[in-house]
Design a protein around this motif. Structure first.
Motif, PDB file in Angstrom:
ATOM      1  N   THR A  17       8.052  -4.808  10.885  1.00 56.35           N
ATOM      2  CA  THR A  17       7.475  -6.135  10.669  1.00 56.35           C
ATOM      3  C   THR A  17       7.658  -6.619   9.236  1.00 56.35           C
ATOM      4  O   THR A  17       7.818  -7.821   9.004  1.00 56.35           O
ATOM      5  CB  THR A  17       5.983  -6.148  11.037  1.00 56.35           C
ATOM      6  OG1 THR A  17       5.290  -5.140  10.274  1.00 56.35           O
ATOM      7  CG2 THR A  17       5.782  -5.881  12.520  1.00 56.35           C
ATOM      8  N   ILE A  18       7.645  -5.689   8.265  1.00 59.24           N
ATOM      9  CA  ILE A  18       7.855  -6.109   6.879  1.00 59.24           C
ATOM     10  C   ILE A  18       9.281  -6.590   6.683  1.00 59.24           C
ATOM     11  O   ILE A  18       9.520  -7.635   6.055  1.00 59.24           O
ATOM     12  CB  ILE A  18       7.517  -4.960   5.913  1.00 59.24           C
ATOM     13  CG1 ILE A  18       6.003  -4.732   5.893  1.00 59.24           C
ATOM     14  CG2 ILE A  18       8.021  -5.263   4.502  1.00 59.24           C
ATOM     15  CD1 ILE A  18       5.579  -3.472   5.164  1.00 59.24           C
ATOM     16  N   GLY A  46       5.136  -6.449   1.826  1.00 57.23           N
ATOM     17  CA  GLY A  46       4.566  -7.102   3.000  1.00 57.23           C
ATOM     18  C   GLY A  46       3.417  -8.025   2.643  1.00 57.23           C
ATOM     19  O   GLY A  46       3.330  -9.158   3.131  1.00 57.23           O
ATOM     20  N   CYS A 103       4.863 -10.999  14.686  1.00 59.45           N
ATOM     21  CA  CYS A 103       4.892  -9.974  13.631  1.00 59.45           C
ATOM     22  C   CYS A 103       3.515  -9.797  13.001  1.00 59.45           C
ATOM     23  O   CYS A 103       3.115  -8.687  12.640  1.00 59.45           O
ATOM     24  CB  CYS A 103       5.912 -10.355  12.558  1.00 59.45           C
ATOM     25  SG  CYS A 103       7.625 -10.041  13.021  1.00 59.45           S
ATOM     26  N   SER A 144       1.586  -6.349  12.902  1.00 60.95           N
ATOM     27  CA  SER A 144       1.212  -5.824  11.587  1.00 60.95           C
ATOM     28  C   SER A 144      -0.288  -5.555  11.520  1.00 60.95           C
ATOM     29  O   SER A 144      -0.725  -4.543  10.949  1.00 60.95           O
ATOM     30  CB  SER A 144       1.613  -6.802  10.487  1.00 60.95           C
ATOM     31  OG  SER A 144       3.017  -6.961  10.421  1.00 60.95           O
ATOM     32  N   LEU A 150       5.097  -1.143  10.867  1.00 60.21           N
ATOM     33  CA  LEU A 150       5.023  -1.903   9.620  1.00 60.21           C
ATOM     34  C   LEU A 150       6.395  -2.016   8.954  1.00 60.21           C
ATOM     35  O   LEU A 150       6.721  -3.052   8.365  1.00 60.21           O
ATOM     36  CB  LEU A 150       4.028  -1.257   8.662  1.00 60.21           C
ATOM     37  CG  LEU A 150       2.558  -1.482   8.996  1.00 60.21           C
ATOM     38  CD1 LEU A 150       1.666  -0.674   8.055  1.00 60.21           C
ATOM     39  CD2 LEU A 150       2.196  -2.961   8.909  1.00 60.21           C
TER      40      LEU A 150
END
Length: 417
Positions: A125-126, A236, A292, A296, A122
């Motif tokens: 991906t954030i 996010g 992503c 996520s 995470l």
């Protein structure tokens, strides 16, 4: 005749900016340029500030990446829960236990950051989503100008008026959404806080019960990592919100104006990709965003399911994934249909020219016939999509891994006793 002079002659003869019957030349009859979209209006808090400061994508990546890395190291390290202690299981076995949600013979006495694989995913991906959305917005804010400069937008006078009005309406709508951005961020903070607190008895319970108290990101006991986890999670969610607003708004915009203007390919290929360089960058960023999204979703499931239950988690992830994939497929499909129609129209027009010129034997007629055949060759090289097919295949294959992991978890949710 040299190749350069031939190409210059062809540029004059086959330039796609030459208006068709019923159309008006942009430079002469329509001096007013088509306005560009203003996607940054939807996010005055973060990306809008970067854009207003004229921060490049490279500098944005450096700033966001360094800030994220330093804050994670500091927040987890402040509680002595950053580095992973030596374990009996090899690293890949440890990761695989998370993927299949399997019990491990290796005792889990604590959960430092470097062993919290879903949080690591995470974090990546954030950070990536912030940069991808920033790049998407920068590209979208220049898309119409760049495509018009490349001769890749076709419209008549009525279409110009409709397009101008529609873009202005979209920008006003995005500005209204932007006024709600602080509320969206506050709601995201509340959601991540409740999710974190909801994990107190169930965090990674498939490994061993009671890990929350020794988790690097706990809020009870309060740790700096817990505050950071909440903030990162809220950012996010906020990125998903602003991307969904712009994406769904743009899809509706394309559908509403499908008969007023069209994207087209420039057969002269001025930028190495038939005038679609900016569009290609946008689609590529959207592909990366889809990957992503899948990663996520896999990581989020570890936190949402124990905090909210299986049904709610499945619904949230389905909406999350569905919106991203819908926007990507709708935008790409729209451009694909427009290019296919324009390619067919250009082919039919050239075929008519060839039929009319085939009876002529003078030098000018033969030269025009040669140019017409060269037009057909150029048109045949136009791809059917702004992204090469192999990149589409690669993108589809890249999401199989995280999708398979999600399916495994869903099956375990419904088959566990």
């Amino acid at each position: 005749m040299s190749h350069d002079s031939t190409k210059r002659g062809m540029n004059k003869i086959i330039s796609p900016r030459t208006p068709a019957e019923g159309e008006h030349a942009v430079e002469e009859a329509t001096p007013e340029r088509i306005p560009d979209l203003e996607p940054f209006a939807v996010d005055p808090l973060f990306l809008g500030r970067l854009h207003a400061g004229k921060v490049s994508q490279g500098w944005a990546a450096a700033i966001v990446g360094v800030v994220a890395a330093l804050t994670v190291i500091w927040a987890a390290g402040a509680s002595g829960l950053f580095l992973q202690a030596k374990t009996a299981d090899p690293f890949w076995v440890d990761v695989w236990n998370f993927v299949i949600r399997a019990e491990s013979d290796n005792p889990y006495n604590g959960m430092p950051y470097l062993r919290d694989y879903p949080s690591i995913v995470l974090t990546f991906t954030i950070v990536a989503s912030v940069l991808l959305v920033y790049a998407l917005y920068q590209g979208a804010s220049r898309l119409h100008s760049d495509m018009e400069a490349s001769g890749c937008i076709k419209y008549n006078e009525a279409g110009r008026r409709a397009l101008t009005g529609a873009v202005n309406a979209v920008n006003q709508r995005l500005q209204r959404w932007g006024k709600l951005s602080p509320i969206a961020l506050i709601l995201a903070l509340g959601f991540t806080t409740l999710t974190n607190l909801g994990l107190q008895s169930e965090l990674f319970s498939f490994l061993v019960p009671g890990l929350y108290e020794n988790w690097w990101a706990s809020l009870s006991p309060l740790r700096a990592g817990g505050i950071l986890w909440v903030v990162f999670g809220a950012i996010g969610i906020y990125m998903v919100y602003i991307e969904a607003v712009v994406g769904l708004t743009y899809v509706a915009f394309l559908k509403r104006l499908k008969n007023d203007y069209q994207f087209r390919a420039n057969m002269v290929n001025p930028d190495g990709f038939f005038g679609w360089l900016r569009l290609r960058q946008l689609i590529t960023n959207m592909q990366a965003g889809a990957l992503c999204t899948m990663l996520s979703a896999w990581a989020l499931s570890f936190f949402l399911e124990p905090a909210m239950g299986t049904i709610a988690t499945a619904a949230i992830l389905a909406i999350f994934i569905g919106i991203v994939l819908y926007v990507f497929s709708a935008v790409n499909g729209n451009f694909r249909r427009q290019v296919r129609r324009d390619k067919q129209a250009q082919t039919e027009s050239v075929a008519e020219d060839i039929a009319a010129l085939s009876t002529r034997s003078d030098t000018e007629g033969l030269l025009a016939l040669l140019v017409s055949y060269q037009k057909l060759e150029h048109i045949s090289k136009i791809p059917a999509t702004p992204i090469r097919q192999r990149w589409l295949v690669a993108a589809a294959l890249s999401i199989l891994g995280p999708l398979s992991a999600i399916v495994i978890q869903v099956v375990k949710y419904f088959t566990s006793s």
